[in-house]
Design an enzyme around this catalytic site. Structure first.
Site, PDB file in Angstrom:
ATOM      1  N   SER A  55       0.859  -1.180   0.000  1.00 28.29           N
ATOM      2  CA  SER A  55       0.000   0.000   0.000  1.00 28.29           C
ATOM      3  C   SER A  55       0.892   1.226   0.000  1.00 28.29           C
ATOM      4  O   SER A  55       1.969   1.208   0.592  1.00 28.29           O
ATOM      5  CB  SER A  55      -0.905   0.050   1.241  1.00 28.29           C
ATOM      6  OG  SER A  55      -1.915  -0.917   1.148  1.00 28.29           O
ATOM      7  N   GLU A  62      -0.900  18.762  -6.454  1.00 28.83           N
ATOM      8  CA  GLU A  62      -2.248  18.789  -7.004  1.00 28.83           C
ATOM      9  C   GLU A  62      -3.220  17.865  -6.276  1.00 28.83           C
ATOM     10  O   GLU A  62      -4.392  17.851  -6.583  1.00 28.83           O
ATOM     11  CB  GLU A  62      -2.208  18.428  -8.491  1.00 28.83           C
ATOM     12  CG  GLU A  62      -1.342  19.349  -9.328  1.00 28.83           C
ATOM     13  CD  GLU A  62       0.169  19.080  -9.254  1.00 28.83           C
ATOM     14  OE1 GLU A  62       0.937  19.890  -9.791  1.00 28.83           O
ATOM     15  OE2 GLU A  62       0.580  18.064  -8.642  1.00 28.83           O
ATOM     16  N   SER A  63      -2.777  17.031  -5.347  1.00 27.94           N
ATOM     17  CA  SER A  63      -3.580  16.163  -4.476  1.00 27.94           C
ATOM     18  C   SER A  63      -2.820  14.873  -4.154  1.00 27.94           C
ATOM     19  O   SER A  63      -1.836  14.927  -3.456  1.00 27.94           O
ATOM     20  CB  SER A  63      -4.977  15.876  -5.015  1.00 27.94           C
ATOM     21  OG  SER A  63      -5.764  15.378  -3.955  1.00 27.94           O
ATOM     22  N   HIS A  68      -3.362   0.067  -3.406  1.00 21.31           N
ATOM     23  CA  HIS A  68      -3.423  -1.061  -2.469  1.00 21.31           C
ATOM     24  C   HIS A  68      -3.436  -2.307  -3.347  1.00 21.31           C
ATOM     25  O   HIS A  68      -4.269  -2.401  -4.260  1.00 21.31           O
ATOM     26  CB  HIS A  68      -4.674  -0.995  -1.592  1.00 21.31           C
ATOM     27  CG  HIS A  68      -4.782   0.302  -0.859  1.00 21.31           C
ATOM     28  ND1 HIS A  68      -4.058   0.582   0.272  1.00 21.31           N
ATOM     29  CD2 HIS A  68      -5.504   1.409  -1.131  1.00 21.31           C
ATOM     30  CE1 HIS A  68      -4.346   1.807   0.681  1.00 21.31           C
ATOM     31  NE2 HIS A  68      -5.218   2.331  -0.159  1.00 21.31           N
ATOM     32  N   CYS A  83      -6.298  18.139  -8.497  1.00 16.94           N
ATOM     33  CA  CYS A  83      -7.044  19.391  -8.419  1.00 16.94           C
ATOM     34  C   CYS A  83      -6.624  20.294  -9.572  1.00 16.94           C
ATOM     35  O   CYS A  83      -5.488  20.220 -10.039  1.00 16.94           O
ATOM     36  CB  CYS A  83      -6.779  20.090  -7.089  1.00 16.94           C
ATOM     37  SG  CYS A  83      -7.378  19.146  -5.684  1.00 16.94           S
TER      38      CYS A  83
END
Length: 127
Positions: A55, A62-63, A68, A83
Site C-alpha cells: 500500500s 495537485e492532491s 493497495h 485538483c
C-alpha cells in the site's frame, strides 16, 4: 458548474503478481506516473505487508495517488485525485495500468468540489 478536481477510482485486474508484491517497483511506477502526468511530487510513503501486498501514497501538489495491492488476486485498487485542470489524472492511471501488465481495468471518474462559481462569488461578497 465548475469542479475543484477529478478523482479516478480504478479497479485493475489480471496484474503480474510479482510486481504487485514488490514495494520498490510499486513505489517507482506510482512516482513515475505522477511525474509523467506533470504533477509535482511532495511526499512518498509505501508499506510492504506480510505475507504479501503493498500500500502506498504519493502526495502531489495537485492532491494524491494511492494504491493497495492484492498479489494473490492479481488486483490493485488505485486512486488518482488531481485538483485544477493542469493535470489529467487519466494519464497517471493509464501509466500504472500499463506497467502492472493488467489484463483489465475499469474506472470511474468522480468530479470533486462541484460548485457553481457565481454562487460562491455571491456568498463571498455577503461576508
Amino acid at each position: 458548474m465548475n469542479t475543484l478536481g477529478r478523482h479516478i477510482l480504478a479497479e485493475i485486474y489480471g496484474c503480474n503478481a510479482e510486481m504487485l508484491d514488490n514495494k520498490d517497483f510499486i513505489e517507482k511506477i506510482m512516482v513515475d506516473s505522477a511525474l509523467k502526468s506533470g504533477a509535482e511530487v511532495r511526499e512518498v510513503a509505501f508499506h510492504k505487508f506480510s505475507p504479501q501486498g503493498v500500500s502506498g501514497v504519493v502526495v502531489i501538489s495537485e492532491s494524491h495517488l494511492t494504491i493497495h495491492t492484492w498479489p494473490e488476486l492479481g488486483y490493485a485498487a488505485v486512486d488518482v485525485f488531481t485538483c485544477g485542470d493542469r493535470i489529467n489524472p487519466w494519464d497517471a492511471c493509464n501509466y500504472i495500468t500499463e506497467w502492472l501488465e493488467a489484463k483489465n481495468m475499469t474506472a470511474t471518474e468522480v468530479k470533486r468540489g462541484l460548485f457553481d462559481q457565481s454562487v460562491c462569488v455571491k456568498k463571498a461578497s455577503i461576508i
